[in-house]
Design an enzyme around this catalytic site. Sequence first.
Site, PDB file in Angstrom:
ATOM      1  CG  ASP A  33      -0.176   0.109  -2.629  1.00  0.00           C
ATOM      2  OD1 ASP A  33       1.074  -0.402  -2.306  1.00  0.00           O
ATOM      3  OD2 ASP A  33      -0.875   0.011  -1.535  1.00  0.00           O
ATOM      4  CB  ILE A  34       5.325   1.752  -4.204  1.00  0.00           C
ATOM      5  CG1 ILE A  34       5.600   1.482  -2.777  1.00  0.00           C
ATOM      6  CG2 ILE A  34       5.546   3.125  -4.479  1.00  0.00           C
ATOM      7  CD1 ILE A  34       7.064   1.629  -2.379  1.00  0.00           C
ATOM      8  CD  GLN A  96      -4.116   0.216   9.969  1.00  0.00           C
ATOM      9  OE1 GLN A  96      -5.092  -0.023  10.839  1.00  0.00           O
ATOM     10  NE2 GLN A  96      -3.905   1.725   9.693  1.00  0.00           N
ATOM     11  CG  HIS A 102      -3.985   3.099   4.474  1.00  0.00           C
ATOM     12  ND1 HIS A 102      -3.566   3.026   5.602  1.00  0.00           N
ATOM     13  CD2 HIS A 102      -3.928   2.087   3.602  1.00  0.00           C
ATOM     14  CE1 HIS A 102      -3.155   1.910   5.624  1.00  0.00           C
ATOM     15  NE2 HIS A 102      -3.256   1.058   4.636  1.00  0.00           N
ATOM     16  CG  PHE A 103     -10.475   4.948   2.701  1.00  0.00           C
ATOM     17  CD1 PHE A 103     -11.559   4.274   3.011  1.00  0.00           C
ATOM     18  CD2 PHE A 103      -9.994   6.074   3.410  1.00  0.00           C
ATOM     19  CE1 PHE A 103     -12.491   4.443   4.228  1.00  0.00           C
ATOM     20  CE2 PHE A 103     -10.582   6.210   4.472  1.00  0.00           C
ATOM     21  CZ  PHE A 103     -11.843   5.589   4.895  1.00  0.00           C
ATOM     22  CG  HIS A 104      -5.892  -0.422   0.097  1.00  0.00           C
ATOM     23  ND1 HIS A 104      -4.493  -0.759  -0.256  1.00  0.00           N
ATOM     24  CD2 HIS A 104      -5.978  -0.514   1.549  1.00  0.00           C
ATOM     25  CE1 HIS A 104      -3.791  -0.966   0.985  1.00  0.00           C
ATOM     26  NE2 HIS A 104      -4.731  -0.854   1.982  1.00  0.00           N
TER      27      HIS A 104
HETATM   28  P1  5GP Z   1      -2.276  -1.622   4.774  1.00  0.00           P
HETATM   29  O1  5GP Z   1      -1.705  -2.835   4.981  1.00  0.00           O
HETATM   30  O2  5GP Z   1      -1.933  -0.617   5.888  1.00  0.00           O
HETATM   31  O3  5GP Z   1      -3.583  -1.807   4.560  1.00  0.00           O
HETATM   32  O4  5GP Z   1      -1.666  -0.888   3.575  1.00  0.00           O
HETATM   33  C1  5GP Z   1      -0.615  -0.487   3.354  1.00  0.00           C
HETATM   34  C2  5GP Z   1      -0.300  -0.429   1.852  1.00  0.00           C
HETATM   35  O5  5GP Z   1       0.836   0.710   1.723  1.00  0.00           O
HETATM   36  C3  5GP Z   1       0.101  -1.689   1.351  1.00  0.00           C
HETATM   37  O6  5GP Z   1      -0.839  -1.769   0.180  1.00  0.00           O
HETATM   38  C4  5GP Z   1       1.493  -1.432   0.682  1.00  0.00           C
HETATM   39  O7  5GP Z   1       1.685  -2.039  -0.549  1.00  0.00           O
HETATM   40  C5  5GP Z   1       1.515   0.137   0.715  1.00  0.00           C
HETATM   41  N1  5GP Z   1       2.991   0.724   0.714  1.00  0.00           N
HETATM   42  C6  5GP Z   1       4.049   0.375   1.928  1.00  0.00           C
HETATM   43  N2  5GP Z   1       4.985   0.994   1.960  1.00  0.00           N
HETATM   44  C7  5GP Z   1       4.782   1.978   0.837  1.00  0.00           C
HETATM   45  C8  5GP Z   1       5.384   3.008   0.297  1.00  0.00           C
HETATM   46  O8  5GP Z   1       6.623   3.570   0.887  1.00  0.00           O
HETATM   47  N3  5GP Z   1       4.903   4.018  -0.621  1.00  0.00           N
HETATM   48  C9  5GP Z   1       3.810   3.507  -0.872  1.00  0.00           C
HETATM   49  N4  5GP Z   1       3.443   4.500  -1.991  1.00  0.00           N
HETATM   50  N5  5GP Z   1       2.955   2.795  -0.648  1.00  0.00           N
HETATM   51  C10 5GP Z   1       3.391   1.645   0.246  1.00  0.00           C
END
Ligand code: 5GP
Length: 137
Positions: A33-34, A96, A102-104
């Site tokens: 995650d970036i 989200q 996706h799984f963190h």
């Molecule tokens: P969500 O909010 O959908 O559960 O998590 C999305 C995750 O994707 C966030 O933790 C965010 O930091 C990460 N993320 C967003 N854009 C990018 C990207 O371009 N590359 C990567 N590797 N992670 C991303």
Amino acid sequence: MSYDENNIFAKILRGDIPSFKVYEDDYTLAFMDIMPQADGHTLVIPKFKAETLLDIPADELIHTMTTVQKVMSALKSTLGVEGVVLMQLNGEAAGQTVPHLHFHLIPEHLRKLKGHGAEQGDMEKIKALAQKISAAL
Ligand code: 5GP
């Protein structure tokens, strides 16, 4: 279910945008995650086009959870952490932000996590962590 082919993780899967990969097989991809909520924050995604947990068939989900388990083990062995937070958000209403399941995996105590998708991490540090984690996978 409508799946957005242009979401960021679909682009990563297609190789349209780069990522720090730590593991890949026929069914799944794991990458850093970036905007990490802690050092080593890794994401595991199915290659199957699903937006939330409700959109994936059970057999595909088993492959995904098997990768989650592998990556968690690698995080523990390479980073020397005792605990890993496993988080998974379903729908904008839950916070989200990327509409591909996706799984963190976050190797830190829940109370010490940084904000969700709040701040871009140090790319050199993330790259070095990716190399360390992938070497164990
Ligand atoms: P969500 O909010 O959908 O559960 O998590 C999305 C995750 O994707 C966030 O933790 C965010 O930091 C990460 N993320 C967003 N854009 C990018 C990207 O371009 N590359 C990567 N590797 N992670 C991303």
